[in-house]
Design an enzyme around this catalytic site. Structure first.
Site, PDB file in Angstrom:
ATOM      1  N   ALA A  26      14.955  -7.635  47.666  1.00 14.80           N
ATOM      2  CA  ALA A  26      16.236  -7.740  48.371  1.00 14.80           C
ATOM      3  C   ALA A  26      17.311  -7.916  47.305  1.00 14.80           C
ATOM      4  CB  ALA A  26      16.202  -8.939  49.304  1.00 14.80           C
TER       5      ALA A  26
ATOM      6  N   GLY B  99      11.178  -8.006  48.650  1.00 13.44           N
ATOM      7  CA  GLY B  99      11.390  -7.095  49.778  1.00 13.44           C
ATOM      8  C   GLY B  99      10.822  -5.703  49.541  1.00 13.44           C
TER       9      GLY B  99
ATOM     10  N   GLU C  33       7.278  -6.065  50.367  1.00  9.15           N
ATOM     11  CA  GLU C  33       7.233  -6.275  51.826  1.00  9.15           C
ATOM     12  C   GLU C  33       7.449  -4.951  52.569  1.00  9.15           C
ATOM     13  OE1 GLU C  33      10.028  -9.573  51.409  1.00  9.15           O
ATOM     14  OE2 GLU C  33       8.653 -10.824  52.551  1.00  9.15           O
TER      15      GLU C  33
ATOM     16  N   GLU D 103       9.650 -14.683  45.083  1.00  7.85           N
ATOM     17  CA  GLU D 103      10.714 -15.469  45.731  1.00  7.85           C
ATOM     18  C   GLU D 103      10.733 -16.950  45.331  1.00  7.85           C
ATOM     19  OE1 GLU D 103       8.990 -13.080  47.191  1.00  7.85           O
ATOM     20  OE2 GLU D 103      10.302 -11.891  48.467  1.00  7.85           O
TER      21      GLU D 103
HETATM   22  N1  COA Z   1      18.703  -7.717  43.365  1.00  6.71           N
HETATM   23  C1  COA Z   1      19.841  -7.330  42.779  1.00  6.71           C
HETATM   24  N2  COA Z   1      19.891  -6.687  41.609  1.00  6.71           N
HETATM   25  C2  COA Z   1      18.719  -6.413  41.013  1.00  6.71           C
HETATM   26  C3  COA Z   1      17.482  -6.787  41.558  1.00  6.71           C
HETATM   27  C4  COA Z   1      17.497  -7.465  42.816  1.00  6.71           C
HETATM   28  N3  COA Z   1      16.387  -7.836  43.425  1.00  6.71           N
HETATM   29  N4  COA Z   1      16.499  -6.396  40.734  1.00  6.71           N
HETATM   30  C5  COA Z   1      17.099  -5.784  39.695  1.00  6.71           C
HETATM   31  N5  COA Z   1      18.430  -5.791  39.860  1.00  6.71           N
HETATM   32  C6  COA Z   1      19.459  -5.251  38.966  1.00  6.71           C
HETATM   33  C7  COA Z   1      19.694  -6.137  37.752  1.00  6.71           C
HETATM   34  O1  COA Z   1      20.558  -7.205  38.082  1.00  6.71           O
HETATM   35  C8  COA Z   1      20.290  -5.148  36.777  1.00  6.71           C
HETATM   36  O2  COA Z   1      21.622  -4.935  37.146  1.00  6.71           O
HETATM   37  P1  COA Z   1      22.790  -4.891  36.005  1.00  6.71           P
HETATM   38  O3  COA Z   1      22.398  -3.735  35.111  1.00  6.71           O
HETATM   39  O4  COA Z   1      24.033  -4.642  36.781  1.00  6.71           O
HETATM   40  O5  COA Z   1      22.728  -6.204  35.309  1.00  6.71           O
HETATM   41  C9  COA Z   1      19.538  -3.864  37.089  1.00  6.71           C
HETATM   42  O6  COA Z   1      19.008  -4.024  38.413  1.00  6.71           O
HETATM   43  C10 COA Z   1      18.360  -3.601  36.157  1.00  6.71           C
HETATM   44  O7  COA Z   1      17.517  -4.737  36.164  1.00  6.71           O
HETATM   45  P2  COA Z   1      17.068  -5.539  34.841  1.00  6.71           P
HETATM   46  O8  COA Z   1      16.729  -6.928  35.238  1.00  6.71           O
HETATM   47  O9  COA Z   1      18.098  -5.360  33.765  1.00  6.71           O
HETATM   48  O10 COA Z   1      15.758  -4.724  34.445  1.00  6.71           O
HETATM   49  P3  COA Z   1      14.510  -5.258  33.621  1.00  6.71           P
HETATM   50  O11 COA Z   1      13.699  -4.068  33.292  1.00  6.71           O
HETATM   51  O12 COA Z   1      14.955  -6.148  32.508  1.00  6.71           O
HETATM   52  O13 COA Z   1      13.688  -6.188  34.642  1.00  6.71           O
HETATM   53  C11 COA Z   1      12.706  -6.750  36.793  1.00  6.71           C
HETATM   54  C12 COA Z   1      13.099  -5.628  35.790  1.00  6.71           C
HETATM   55  C13 COA Z   1      12.241  -6.078  38.061  1.00  6.71           C
HETATM   56  C14 COA Z   1      11.585  -7.585  36.208  1.00  6.71           C
HETATM   57  C15 COA Z   1      13.951  -7.636  37.055  1.00  6.71           C
HETATM   58  O14 COA Z   1      15.043  -6.795  37.410  1.00  6.71           O
HETATM   59  C16 COA Z   1      13.771  -8.632  38.165  1.00  6.71           C
HETATM   60  O15 COA Z   1      13.103  -9.648  37.966  1.00  6.71           O
HETATM   61  N6  COA Z   1      14.389  -8.378  39.346  1.00  6.71           N
HETATM   62  C17 COA Z   1      14.390  -9.303  40.433  1.00  6.71           C
HETATM   63  C18 COA Z   1      13.060  -9.285  41.159  1.00  6.71           C
HETATM   64  C19 COA Z   1      13.049 -10.293  42.292  1.00  6.71           C
HETATM   65  O16 COA Z   1      13.103 -11.485  42.082  1.00  6.71           O
HETATM   66  N7  COA Z   1      12.956  -9.779  43.521  1.00  6.71           N
HETATM   67  C20 COA Z   1      12.857 -10.579  44.698  1.00  6.71           C
HETATM   68  C21 COA Z   1      14.190 -10.768  45.323  1.00  6.71           C
HETATM   69  S1  COA Z   1      14.063 -11.805  46.755  1.00  6.71           S
END
Ligand code: COA
Length: 260
Positions: free
Chosen positions: A66, A112, A115, A135
């Site tokens: 999400a 999400g 999910e 989460e």
């Molecule tokens: N919500 C909003 N933005 C998200 C996102 C999410 N769930 N997941 C990734 N993004 C965005 C990042 O903020 C980043 O945006 P920016 O370039 O404007 O800063 C972009 O997507 C790329 O992500 P980034 O974190 O730079 O890539 P990465 O390769 O370093 O890491 C992940 C990849 C998936 C490990 C990391 O993005 C992450 O942990 N995301 C969140 C996962 C999460 O907790 N999901 C559950 C949400 S309830």
């Protein structure tokens, strides 16, 4: 509805919905959830689409969860509403759709994203895929059905560990757990989904609708799955597809199902 965050391709009665926010790793914001709801509903209603494949654009992510930026400042009431509306409009909606839905997991499927994949009827992953419910690392729990569907799919102990550690598993572990049905290279992912979708589309879409219903009934606390199966089995005998399927078998020809 004009789609900004998804696009749909359709060929041979198989539709592919691609979530297209690659710069945000296809994170599900409100608009994307609304677009997905409309797309699934329209494809389910159009009388043409026999299978839907859902995937993410780019090579990095299916859906990274999400959209955290949208709910970071929510109140208790808004949090509850977010989960309730999301479950109602997308996650439960997909699970109970009459048209089969295959998730093509082409990278990160987190929160999400996992999910959504778990709401789909089954899942196929590329070998770079990573799956998890992170989460609790954000101080919240899965809210789009993850606490229910993950234990259903991989067992309670494994689900508890994944949820509590907020860790990710790779595609081969997901295969071992039964979370995905196959693991293939990125290039092979959509072709395999399309191949399986094509096999499904040769069968009776009406019977498949009742089969989805009966399988899902067994996972609902207030419904008797066996009774639902008996009812749906009987209902099939009144359909044109049943007449065609049995007649074609007896006439030693391939069935041409009317879909009614
Ligand atoms: N919500 C909003 N933005 C998200 C996102 C999410 N769930 N997941 C990734 N993004 C965005 C990042 O903020 C980043 O945006 P920016 O370039 O404007 O800063 C972009 O997507 C790329 O992500 P980034 O974190 O730079 O890539 P990465 O390769 O370093 O890491 C992940 C990849 C998936 C490990 C990391 O993005 C992450 O942990 N995301 C969140 C996962 C999460 O907790 N999901 C559950 C949400 S309830």
């Amino acid at each position: 509805m004009n789609y900004e965050n998804i696009y749909i391709e359709e060929e041979n009665n198989i539709a592919t919905i691609t979530i297209n926010r690659p710069k945000k790793l296809n994170a599900l914001n409100k608009r994307t959830i609304a677009e997905l709801h409309t797309a699934f509903k329209e494809l389910d209603d159009d009388g043409e689409t026999k299978v839907i494949i859902i995937t993410g654009s780019g090579e990095k992510a299916f859906v990274a969860g999400a959209d955290i930026s949208e709910f970071a400042h929510f109140s208790v009431k808004e949090g509850r509403q977010l989960a309730a509306e999301g479950q109602n409009n997308l996650f439960d909606f997909v699970e109970n759709l009459s048209t089969p839905v295959i998730a093509a997991i082409n990278g990160f499927a987190l929160g999400g994203g996992l999910e959504l994949a778990m709401s789909s009827h089954f899942r196929i992953a590329s070998d770079n895929a990573k799956m998890g419910l992170p989460e609790v690392s954000l101080g919240v729990i899965p809210g789009y059905g993850g606490t229910q569907r993950l234990p259903q799919l991989i067992g309670k102990g494994r689900a508890m560990e994944m949820i509590m550690t907020a860790g990710m598993i790779d595609a081969n572990k997901a295969l071992d757990y039964g979370l995905v049905n196959y693991v293939v290279s990125q290039e092979e992912l959509l072709p395999l989904c399309l191949k399986i979708a094509s096999r499904i589309s040769n069968n009776s879409s009406v019977a498949i609708k009742y089969a989805i219903n009966a399988v899902n009934a067994g996972f609902k606390y207030d419904v008797n799955g066996y009774a639902s199966e008996i009812d749906a089995f009987g209902t099939c005998f009144g359909t044109e597809d049943f007449k065609e399927g049995t007649t074609a078998f007896l006439e030693k020809r391939k069935a041409d199902f009317p879909g009614s």
